[in-house]
Design a protein around this motif. Structure first.
Motif, short mmCIF file in Angstrom:
data_model
loop_
_atom_site.label_atom_id
_atom_site.label_comp_id
_atom_site.label_asym_id
_atom_site.label_seq_id
_atom_site.Cartn_x
_atom_site.Cartn_y
_atom_site.Cartn_z
N ILE A 70 100.47 -20.26 46.10
CA ILE A 70 100.42 -18.90 45.52
C ILE A 70 101.04 -17.91 46.50
O ILE A 70 101.90 -17.11 46.13
N SER A 71 100.62 -17.98 47.74
CA SER A 71 101.17 -17.09 48.76
C SER A 71 102.67 -17.32 48.94
O SER A 71 103.45 -16.38 49.09
N MET A 74 104.49 -15.73 46.04
CA MET A 74 104.47 -14.29 46.19
C MET A 74 105.52 -13.83 47.20
O MET A 74 106.22 -12.84 46.98
N LYS A 80 103.84 -10.29 42.45
CA LYS A 80 102.42 -9.92 42.56
C LYS A 80 101.60 -11.18 42.29
O LYS A 80 102.08 -12.14 41.68
N PHE A 81 100.33 -11.18 42.71
CA PHE A 81 99.46 -12.35 42.59
C PHE A 81 99.45 -12.96 41.19
O PHE A 81 99.71 -14.16 41.04
#
Length: 115
Positions: A70-71, A74, A80-81
């Motif tokens: 996820i990071s 991003m 965005k998350f």
């Protein structure tokens, strides 16, 4: 102003299970494997200061780093998350054993072509 993107807890948990290397492969992000340790690291072909080792990454030229897919999404895609979670979940991935389980990688200095 654009519509607010929302994600469910299940969608977040699903995205958390994806390994960075699998996300890269699914999205055609190319990297070169470097290092001969039991856990080699990868350097992105299109951003040579972007390095991944296991589930950690650091983009040296941008002074940004993080942990997990996820990071990574991003940072790499500037999302965005919720958008990163959605992007990760657009693909099918092979099941991954528990995050604590060691994954054995054979050392190689070849270019990894991610589909």
């Amino acid at each position: 102003m654009g519509a607010l993107t929302r994600v469910t807890t299940d969608e977040i948990n699903q995205a958390k299970e994806v390994r960075i290397i699998d996300l890269m492969e699914a999205n055609g992000i190319k990297a070169t494997q470097e290092g001969q340790s039991s856990e080699p690291y990868y350097r992105l072909t299109d951003h040579d200061s972007f390095v991944i080792k296991g589930e950690k990454f650091f983009w040296n030229s941008q002074q940004e780093g993080g942990y997990g897919a996820i990071s990574f999404a991003m940072t790499y895609y500037d999302l965005k998350f919720p958008d990163a979670v959605k992007r990760i979940n657009e693909h099918e991935y092979a099941p991954v054993k528990s995050r604590g389980a060691a994954v054995k990688h054979e050392p190689s200095n070849t270019l990894i072509t991610m589909k």
